[in-house]
Design a protein around this motif. Structure first.
Motif, PDB file in Angstrom:
ATOM      1  N   MET A   1       0.842  -1.196   0.000  1.00 60.33           N
ATOM      2  CA  MET A   1       0.000   0.000   0.000  1.00 60.33           C
ATOM      3  C   MET A   1       0.876   1.244   0.000  1.00 60.33           C
ATOM      4  O   MET A   1       1.794   1.372   0.804  1.00 60.33           O
ATOM      5  N   SER A   2       0.592   2.183  -0.922  1.00 53.78           N
ATOM      6  CA  SER A   2       1.356   3.415  -1.010  1.00 53.78           C
ATOM      7  C   SER A   2       0.925   4.395   0.062  1.00 53.78           C
ATOM      8  O   SER A   2      -0.249   4.456   0.446  1.00 53.78           O
ATOM      9  N   VAL A   3       1.894   5.179   0.547  1.00 54.66           N
ATOM     10  CA  VAL A   3       1.569   6.204   1.554  1.00 54.66           C
ATOM     11  C   VAL A   3       0.681   7.280   0.944  1.00 54.66           C
ATOM     12  O   VAL A   3       0.064   8.068   1.678  1.00 54.66           O
ATOM     13  N   PHE A   4       0.591   7.323  -0.396  1.00 54.47           N
ATOM     14  CA  PHE A   4      -0.237   8.328  -1.054  1.00 54.47           C
ATOM     15  C   PHE A   4      -1.659   7.831  -1.319  1.00 54.47           C
ATOM     16  O   PHE A   4      -2.493   8.595  -1.815  1.00 54.47           O
ATOM     17  N   ASP A   5      -1.942   6.567  -1.011  1.00 55.84           N
ATOM     18  CA  ASP A   5      -3.284   6.025  -1.249  1.00 55.84           C
ATOM     19  C   ASP A   5      -4.334   6.854  -0.511  1.00 55.84           C
ATOM     20  O   ASP A   5      -4.256   7.035   0.709  1.00 55.84           O
ATOM     21  N   GLY A   6      -5.300   7.370  -1.249  1.00 55.64           N
ATOM     22  CA  GLY A   6      -6.384   8.156  -0.654  1.00 55.64           C
ATOM     23  C   GLY A   6      -6.079   9.634  -0.524  1.00 55.64           C
ATOM     24  O   GLY A   6      -6.996  10.437  -0.291  1.00 55.64           O
ATOM     25  N   VAL A   7      -4.825  10.019  -0.667  1.00 51.71           N
ATOM     26  CA  VAL A   7      -4.454  11.425  -0.465  1.00 51.71           C
ATOM     27  C   VAL A   7      -5.035  12.305  -1.568  1.00 51.71           C
ATOM     28  O   VAL A   7      -5.583  13.382  -1.293  1.00 51.71           O
ATOM     29  N   ILE A   8      -4.915  11.861  -2.817  1.00 57.36           N
ATOM     30  CA  ILE A   8      -5.431  12.660  -3.925  1.00 57.36           C
ATOM     31  C   ILE A   8      -6.941  12.820  -3.802  1.00 57.36           C
ATOM     32  O   ILE A   8      -7.497  13.907  -4.030  1.00 57.36           O
ATOM     33  N   GLU A   9      -7.622  11.736  -3.422  1.00 53.79           N
ATOM     34  CA  GLU A   9      -9.070  11.806  -3.245  1.00 53.79           C
ATOM     35  C   GLU A   9      -9.432  12.750  -2.090  1.00 53.79           C
ATOM     36  O   GLU A   9     -10.375  13.547  -2.186  1.00 53.79           O
ATOM     37  N   PHE A  10      -8.667  12.693  -1.014  1.00 48.34           N
ATOM     38  CA  PHE A  10      -8.909  13.571   0.134  1.00 48.34           C
ATOM     39  C   PHE A  10      -8.713  15.039  -0.254  1.00 48.34           C
ATOM     40  O   PHE A  10      -9.518  15.905   0.115  1.00 48.34           O
ATOM     41  N   ILE A  11      -7.668  15.331  -1.008  1.00 52.05           N
ATOM     42  CA  ILE A  11      -7.415  16.711  -1.445  1.00 52.05           C
ATOM     43  C   ILE A  11      -8.577  17.210  -2.297  1.00 52.05           C
ATOM     44  O   ILE A  11      -9.034  18.355  -2.157  1.00 52.05           O
ATOM     45  N   ALA A  12      -9.078  16.352  -3.191  1.00 53.53           N
ATOM     46  CA  ALA A  12     -10.200  16.749  -4.039  1.00 53.53           C
ATOM     47  C   ALA A  12     -11.443  17.043  -3.208  1.00 53.53           C
ATOM     48  O   ALA A  12     -12.171  18.011  -3.477  1.00 53.53           O
ATOM     49  N   VAL A  13     -11.706  16.237  -2.187  1.00 48.34           N
ATOM     50  CA  VAL A  13     -12.854  16.471  -1.303  1.00 48.34           C
ATOM     51  C   VAL A  13     -12.677  17.782  -0.544  1.00 48.34           C
ATOM     52  O   VAL A  13     -13.610  18.586  -0.416  1.00 48.34           O
ATOM     53  N   ALA A  14     -11.466  18.034  -0.062  1.00 44.28           N
ATOM     54  CA  ALA A  14     -11.197  19.252   0.693  1.00 44.28           C
ATOM     55  C   ALA A  14     -11.422  20.494  -0.156  1.00 44.28           C
ATOM     56  O   ALA A  14     -11.945  21.504   0.330  1.00 44.28           O
ATOM     57  N   GLU A  15     -11.062  20.433  -1.417  1.00 49.11           N
ATOM     58  CA  GLU A  15     -11.131  21.616  -2.270  1.00 49.11           C
ATOM     59  C   GLU A  15     -12.489  21.819  -2.928  1.00 49.11           C
ATOM     60  O   GLU A  15     -12.863  22.948  -3.253  1.00 49.11           O
ATOM     61  N   THR A  16     -13.232  20.746  -3.131  1.00 51.17           N
ATOM     62  CA  THR A  16     -14.565  20.881  -3.728  1.00 51.17           C
ATOM     63  C   THR A  16     -15.662  20.854  -2.672  1.00 51.17           C
ATOM     64  O   THR A  16     -16.812  21.160  -2.967  1.00 51.17           O
ATOM     65  N   GLN A  17     -15.283  20.480  -1.439  1.00 55.76           N
ATOM     66  CA  GLN A  17     -16.211  20.425  -0.301  1.00 55.76           C
ATOM     67  C   GLN A  17     -17.379  19.474  -0.564  1.00 55.76           C
ATOM     68  O   GLN A  17     -18.514  19.740  -0.163  1.00 55.76           O
ATOM     69  N   GLY A  18     -17.065  18.385  -1.219  1.00 57.80           N
ATOM     70  CA  GLY A  18     -18.105  17.388  -1.455  1.00 57.80           C
ATOM     71  C   GLY A  18     -17.544  16.152  -2.119  1.00 57.80           C
ATOM     72  O   GLY A  18     -16.582  16.230  -2.890  1.00 57.80           O
ATOM     73  N   PHE A  19     -18.132  14.997  -1.843  1.00 60.25           N
ATOM     74  CA  PHE A  19     -17.668  13.748  -2.434  1.00 60.25           C
ATOM     75  C   PHE A  19     -18.093  13.653  -3.905  1.00 60.25           C
ATOM     76  O   PHE A  19     -17.343  13.160  -4.746  1.00 60.25           O
ATOM     77  N   THR A  20     -19.299  14.138  -4.208  1.00 54.53           N
ATOM     78  CA  THR A  20     -19.775  14.079  -5.591  1.00 54.53           C
ATOM     79  C   THR A  20     -18.949  14.999  -6.486  1.00 54.53           C
ATOM     80  O   THR A  20     -18.547  14.624  -7.593  1.00 54.53           O
ATOM     81  N   ALA A  21     -18.690  16.229  -6.005  1.00 56.63           N
ATOM     82  CA  ALA A  21     -17.889  17.171  -6.786  1.00 56.63           C
ATOM     83  C   ALA A  21     -16.462  16.656  -6.952  1.00 56.63           C
ATOM     84  O   ALA A  21     -15.852  16.823  -8.013  1.00 56.63           O
ATOM     85  N   ALA A  22     -15.920  16.042  -5.910  1.00 56.55           N
ATOM     86  CA  ALA A  22     -14.573  15.479  -6.000  1.00 56.55           C
ATOM     87  C   ALA A  22     -14.526  14.353  -7.029  1.00 56.55           C
ATOM     88  O   ALA A  22     -13.563  14.227  -7.793  1.00 56.55           O
ATOM     89  N   ALA A  23     -15.571  13.529  -7.049  1.00 54.34           N
ATOM     90  CA  ALA A  23     -15.639  12.430  -8.018  1.00 54.34           C
ATOM     91  C   ALA A  23     -15.685  12.973  -9.441  1.00 54.34           C
ATOM     92  O   ALA A  23     -15.039  12.446 -10.350  1.00 54.34           O
ATOM     93  N   LYS A  24     -16.445  14.063  -9.649  1.00 61.45           N
ATOM     94  CA  LYS A  24     -16.535  14.666 -10.978  1.00 61.45           C
ATOM     95  C   LYS A  24     -15.188  15.218 -11.405  1.00 61.45           C
ATOM     96  O   LYS A  24     -14.777  15.078 -12.550  1.00 61.45           O
ATOM     97  N   ARG A  25     -14.476  15.825 -10.466  1.00 63.35           N
ATOM     98  CA  ARG A  25     -13.162  16.391 -10.783  1.00 63.35           C
ATOM     99  C   ARG A  25     -12.191  15.302 -11.212  1.00 63.35           C
ATOM    100  O   ARG A  25     -11.431  15.473 -12.170  1.00 63.35           O
ATOM    101  N   LEU A  26     -12.202  14.180 -10.504  1.00 57.32           N
ATOM    102  CA  LEU A  26     -11.231  13.121 -10.779  1.00 57.32           C
ATOM    103  C   LEU A  26     -11.719  12.107 -11.813  1.00 57.32           C
ATOM    104  O   LEU A  26     -10.952  11.241 -12.229  1.00 57.32           O
ATOM    105  N   GLY A  27     -13.006  12.206 -12.203  1.00 62.63           N
ATOM    106  CA  GLY A  27     -13.524  11.292 -13.202  1.00 62.63           C
ATOM    107  C   GLY A  27     -13.726   9.880 -12.688  1.00 62.63           C
ATOM    108  O   GLY A  27     -13.521   8.911 -13.419  1.00 62.63           O
ATOM    109  N   VAL A  28     -14.120   9.763 -11.427  1.00 68.14           N
ATOM    110  CA  VAL A  28     -14.371   8.455 -10.821  1.00 68.14           C
ATOM    111  C   VAL A  28     -15.737   8.484 -10.153  1.00 68.14           C
ATOM    112  O   VAL A  28     -16.434   9.500 -10.168  1.00 68.14           O
TER     113      VAL A  28
END
Length: 296
Positions: A1-28
């Protein structure tokens, strides 16, 4: 397991303030985002995100963790680009939202120079002063003039602008030239966004600011309209020097109050987050910063 696992997703949630918006940003999927952030929290043994039915907010520890993570991730991006920028073949459409005369006369021509250096990269510019949603509107970055509202966006100053006041010879012949900013209350002023004009008394010690509430028969958010009205003798205009073009040098307009002009305007390059910009946008931003710093 990489120490970066989940970090990119967490950053996207922090900046979009939502799980749905973060998913749209990352295309997942939203479930993917939720799962990766939960796994990260479990691995760290702490809660990073406070989830409610209405909103998503970072906890105090989550905010601290975000600041540390974003510095590391941006640093890694910059390190990667420093060794690969000369080998990247840029492609796709660079989408930019622009506003202000300086953007049209200086920034966009520089962007044309940039895409000319990258044959597979196209440029699409939308002139609009409204605030945009970078995720929904799909813009890479925006060029804005003037005071920026507080936000989570990243803003980098491209240029500062000295304001000058001017009027047509016909207006001055009919109504005279103001000797002090306070006299503008007795004049017709061509108003754009702000009805309060700021000047500075450069002969006072210390220098004193002078704010004047102005009014007039013409109000417009278009530089061309303001210039046309000013040349037509409709009043006094107060804008960045670059907005007047060659009308001062040609004598079509005459400077007034030149002992009181204030450097107060700036053009900004605004974007959501460097991490999620495509390479063409990141390199275009650095190209602009480099070119305009040479002209400063």
């Amino acid at each position: 397991m990489s120490v970066f696992d989940g970090v990119i997703e967490f950053i996207a949630v922090a900046e979009t303030q939502g799980f749905t918006a973060a998913a749209k940003r990352l295309g997942v999927s939203t479930s993917h985002i939720s799962r990766r952030v939960s796994e990260l929290e479990s691995r760290l043994g702490l809660e990073l995100v406070a989830r409610t039915t209405r909103q998503v907010k970072l906890t105090e520890l989550g905010e601290s963790y975000y600041q540390s993570c974003i510095d590391l991730v941006n640093g890694l991006d910059q390190a990667n680009e420093s060794v690969t920028s000369n080998q990247i073949e840029l492609s796709g459409v660079l989408r930019v939202s622009a506003a202000g005369e300086f953007a049209e006369s200086t920034v966009v021509p520089l962007l044309m120079d940039f895409v000319a250096q990258h044959p597979k990269c196209d440029l699409e510019v939308h002139y609009d002063t409204r605030m945009i949603n970078f995720v929904e509107d799909n813009f890479d970055f925006a060029i804005r003039f003037g005071k920026l509202e507080d936000s989570n966006l990243i803003a980098r100053k491209l240029a500062s602008h000295e304001y000058i006041a001017a009027a047509s010879p016909a207006y001055i012949e009919q109504f005279g030239s103001p000797a002090h900013p306070a006299e503008l209350e007795m004049h017709s002023c061509i108003v754009s966004t702000y009805t309060q004009w700021s000047f500075i008394d450069k002969n006072s010690t210390p220098k004193q600011s002078i704010d004047v509430r102005v009014k007039g028969r013409i109000k417009a958010n278009s530089v061309r309209t303001i210039i046309h009205a000013c040349k037509s003798g409709m009043g006094i205009a107060y804008m960045p020097r670059t907005s007047f073009g060659d009308t001062i040098e040609s004598g079509e307009l005459v400077p007034v109050l030149d002992g009181y002009w204030k450097s107060r305007g700036a053009t900004w390059l605004v974007y959501a987050n460097r991490r999620y910009l495509p390479a063409r946008a990141r390199l275009a931003i650095e190209f602009l910063m480099d070119q305009l710093s040479r002209d400063a």
